[in-house]
Every structure is written in C-alpha cells, then in structure tokens.
Enzyme design. Sequence first.
Site, mmCIF file in Angstrom:
data_model
loop_
_atom_site.group_PDB
_atom_site.id
_atom_site.type_symbol
_atom_site.label_atom_id
_atom_site.label_comp_id
_atom_site.label_asym_id
_atom_site.label_seq_id
_atom_site.Cartn_x
_atom_site.Cartn_y
_atom_site.Cartn_z
ATOM 1 C CE LYS A 73 -4.668 -2.923 11.571
ATOM 2 N NZ LYS A 73 -3.396 -2.506 10.963
ATOM 3 N N GLY A 133 8.083 6.842 14.139
ATOM 4 C CA GLY A 133 6.679 6.515 14.308
ATOM 5 C C GLY A 133 6.396 5.801 15.614
ATOM 6 C CB VAL A 234 4.614 1.917 6.659
ATOM 7 C CG1 VAL A 234 5.375 1.108 7.671
ATOM 8 C CG2 VAL A 234 4.400 3.343 7.105
ATOM 9 C CE1 TYR A 236 -1.892 1.363 0.523
ATOM 10 C CE2 TYR A 236 -0.760 0.931 2.582
ATOM 11 C CZ TYR A 236 -1.921 1.193 1.896
ATOM 12 O OH TYR A 236 -3.092 1.315 2.580
ATOM 13 N N GLY A 257 5.853 0.204 1.116
ATOM 14 C CA GLY A 257 4.980 -0.566 2.017
ATOM 15 C C GLY A 257 4.183 -1.682 1.370
HETATM 16 P P1 NAD Z 1 -1.415 6.153 13.249
HETATM 17 O O1 NAD Z 1 -2.388 7.279 13.180
HETATM 18 O O2 NAD Z 1 -1.610 5.054 14.195
HETATM 19 O O3 NAD Z 1 0.059 6.790 13.548
HETATM 20 C C1 NAD Z 1 0.481 7.968 12.938
HETATM 21 C C2 NAD Z 1 1.947 8.222 13.223
HETATM 22 O O4 NAD Z 1 2.364 9.346 12.424
HETATM 23 C C3 NAD Z 1 2.274 8.612 14.650
HETATM 24 O O5 NAD Z 1 3.554 8.117 14.999
HETATM 25 C C4 NAD Z 1 2.270 10.138 14.591
HETATM 26 O O6 NAD Z 1 3.011 10.740 15.628
HETATM 27 C C5 NAD Z 1 2.946 10.350 13.247
HETATM 28 N N1 NAD Z 1 2.705 11.645 12.649
HETATM 29 C C6 NAD Z 1 1.508 12.238 12.409
HETATM 30 N N2 NAD Z 1 1.705 13.440 11.817
HETATM 31 C C7 NAD Z 1 3.044 13.597 11.679
HETATM 32 C C8 NAD Z 1 3.870 14.626 11.149
HETATM 33 N N3 NAD Z 1 3.350 15.729 10.651
HETATM 34 N N4 NAD Z 1 5.212 14.442 11.173
HETATM 35 C C9 NAD Z 1 5.767 13.317 11.662
HETATM 36 N N5 NAD Z 1 5.027 12.306 12.191
HETATM 37 C C10 NAD Z 1 3.689 12.450 12.194
HETATM 38 O O7 NAD Z 1 -1.291 5.627 11.755
HETATM 39 P P2 NAD Z 1 -0.835 4.158 11.268
HETATM 40 O O8 NAD Z 1 -2.011 3.276 11.231
HETATM 41 O O9 NAD Z 1 0.355 3.753 12.029
HETATM 42 O O10 NAD Z 1 -0.460 4.470 9.742
HETATM 43 C C11 NAD Z 1 0.717 5.185 9.416
HETATM 44 C C12 NAD Z 1 1.037 4.944 7.942
HETATM 45 O O11 NAD Z 1 1.324 3.560 7.759
HETATM 46 C C13 NAD Z 1 -0.095 5.278 6.974
HETATM 47 O O12 NAD Z 1 0.473 5.881 5.828
HETATM 48 C C14 NAD Z 1 -0.654 3.929 6.603
HETATM 49 O O13 NAD Z 1 -1.195 3.897 5.303
HETATM 50 C C15 NAD Z 1 0.594 3.072 6.650
HETATM 51 N N6 NAD Z 1 0.344 1.657 6.912
HETATM 52 C C16 NAD Z 1 0.910 0.770 6.055
HETATM 53 C C17 NAD Z 1 0.727 -0.581 6.273
HETATM 54 C C18 NAD Z 1 1.350 -1.554 5.306
HETATM 55 O O14 NAD Z 1 1.043 -2.753 5.379
HETATM 56 N N7 NAD Z 1 2.214 -1.113 4.413
HETATM 57 C C19 NAD Z 1 -0.018 -1.044 7.368
HETATM 58 C C20 NAD Z 1 -0.572 -0.108 8.238
HETATM 59 C C21 NAD Z 1 -0.387 1.251 7.999
#
Ligand code: NAD
Length: 288
Positions: A73, A133, A234, A236, A257
């Site tokens: 991305k 986040g 977020v 799902y 999500g």
């Molecule tokens: P990413 O790796 O870019 O970001 C991870 C985030 O989680 C960061 O803010 C990090 O600091 C935090 N984090 C990590 N470990 C942690 C902990 N132990 N305690 C608290 N915070 C913690 O990941 P992403 O791509 O942003 O994905 C995050 C989630 O969102 C995933 O579960 C993914 O499946 C979901 N997601 C959902 C959709 C949707 O359309 N529903 C789209 C994208 C991502």
Amino acid sequence: MAERITGHTELIGLLAYPIRHSSSPTMHNEAFAKLGLDYAYLAFEVGQDTLEDAVKGIRALRMVGANVSMPNKSAVCQYLDRLSPEAELCGAVNTIVNDNGVLTGHITDGIGYMRSLQDGQIDVVGKKMTVVGLGGAATAIEVQAALDGISELSIFNIKDKFWDSAQGTLDKIRERTSCKVNLYDLADLDKLKEEMADSYLFANATGMGMKPLEGKTYIPDKSFFRPDLIVTDVVYSPQETAMLKMAKEAGCKTMNGMGMILFQGAAAFELWTGKEMPVEYIKQVLGM
Ligand code: NAD
C-alpha cells in the site's frame, strides 16, 4: 463466469501477498454480474519484489485498474503518476485507476469507514472522535474523518515505530483541515477514559482483538463506555472482538469492520466503473 468472459472483457486486478483469502474478487465479480458490466476482477500474488513490474503491467495490458493491499500500500505510491489528496495525506494507496496510461492512486479505506457509519445511521460530522491506532487502517480513518468535517480527533497509540512516523501526517491533517488533532500515549488510561467520556464515537483501528491478540483489549473495564457512545472496530474476524462485546454489554451501539471492507470496495468500484455497487445485494452474498 465462463459464459460472461469474452474478448471485450476488461480486467481489474488485486496486487497483494498473501491474498488468496480475500473476499474482494467475490464482491466485485458478483457486482459486475448483477449490473451486467463486462469486467473481471482477479487476485494476483504480488509482493514488493514484483510490484513495479506489476504496475507496469497495468499500463501494458490496458487494465482498468487495480486494488492494492499489504504489503504494497505504501510502496506502490512511487510507481504511480498521481495521488488523490487522501492518498497523498496517508502516503498509501488501495485503488489504482488507469486513465489512458496515467495511473492515479486513491485510498478508499477511510471513505469506506465513513460510509459504513452513514449506512448505520451514524453521523459523526461536527463531532468528536477518539481513535486508537496510527497504522494503515487508522491513518486512513483519521484522514478521512478530518477531511469530512469532524470537529476533534483524539488519537491514542503505544509508543512504537508508528508513533514516530505518524507525526508528519498529523501535522498535515492539522494544516489542511479545521479538525483539532490530539495525540496521547495509550499507556495513559486515565487520559483515554477522559477523552472517551466527551466523544461521540470511539474506534479501535489496531489489530487488537484479532489473532494473535484474539480475546484481548486494552480497555480495562466497562466503566470506559457509556450507553450513548458509539463504538466501532476495524477488526472483522472475529466479527465481535472482546472490546465490542464489552461495549455492547455496557449498552453501546457497536459496529465491526465488515462495513468498512464493503464500502471501501464500493468506493473503488465506483472509481473504475462510474456505477454504484449494489451494496444490499453484496451484503447478502458476503453473509453480512
Ligand atoms: P498496521 O500494522 O499498519 O498498524 C498496526 C497498529 O496497531 C499500530 O497503530 C500499532 O501501534 C498498533 N498496535 C500493534 N500492537 C499493539 C498492541 N499490542 N496494543 C495496542 N496497539 C498495538 O496495521 P493495519 O493495516 O492498520 O491493520 C490494523 C487492523 O485493521 C488489522 O486487524 C486489520 O485486519 C484491520 N483492517 C481492517 C480493514 C477493514 O476494512 N475493516 C482495513 C484495513 C485493516
């Protein structure tokens, strides 16, 4: 599908790795079939090592465009000709549109989140949101919510690599929107409780609650939730995280999500086809 594909059928791809589990091919191909549109959507296993060639392939094959997911991305931005304002702010792209060889990168994740709120009759414009986040999903939500006109955004995160790298993006949101943006350490749970107390909506935008953190939440107890707080996640899978379960027990309206996935797809579909995705039909197809 065999009856549908001809020499005229146009191609849209999904460039990510791993990707075989994705629901996007089903979502888009079902929507094309429902509307009688002559497109096909296929998933391609593309990691960062083959990303540049894959993007060149979009031009060479005159594809309509593509979706991009992890791990591509952010990396894909350097190979595109233009970025939408949202994609530029996020430094990430999930949708590419090919306009006669000119490739524009968009990010529809935040648009998808905001549309999923609207779909649930939730109007956050002019109100305060607290979001946990600073990663990809969180940034897309935070950027879009600020662009769409929320009044205040309180962001919490652990002090990891995302904390340092997000500062530039938060400054840009402050410069380009009228949204007040605050950033706090997630270790300060008293501050989290205080910010949640006068927020209209609270969002988890981290992977907390999904594997390998399934069953876990950073919210210590139900007293963080009041019945008129909207609580979204977020995540799902599982469809109800430990946090959403706790919020529901406290009387909050909750949303997982799935809606964000559906509506990010709907926004991409519109960019490629100029048509509205038949979302009620796709909800049935995906069992939502
Ligand atoms: P990413 O790796 O870019 O970001 C991870 C985030 O989680 C960061 O803010 C990090 O600091 C935090 N984090 C990590 N470990 C942690 C902990 N132990 N305690 C608290 N915070 C913690 O990941 P992403 O791509 O942003 O994905 C995050 C989630 O969102 C995933 O579960 C993914 O499946 C979901 N997601 C959902 C959709 C949707 O359309 N529903 C789209 C994208 C991502």
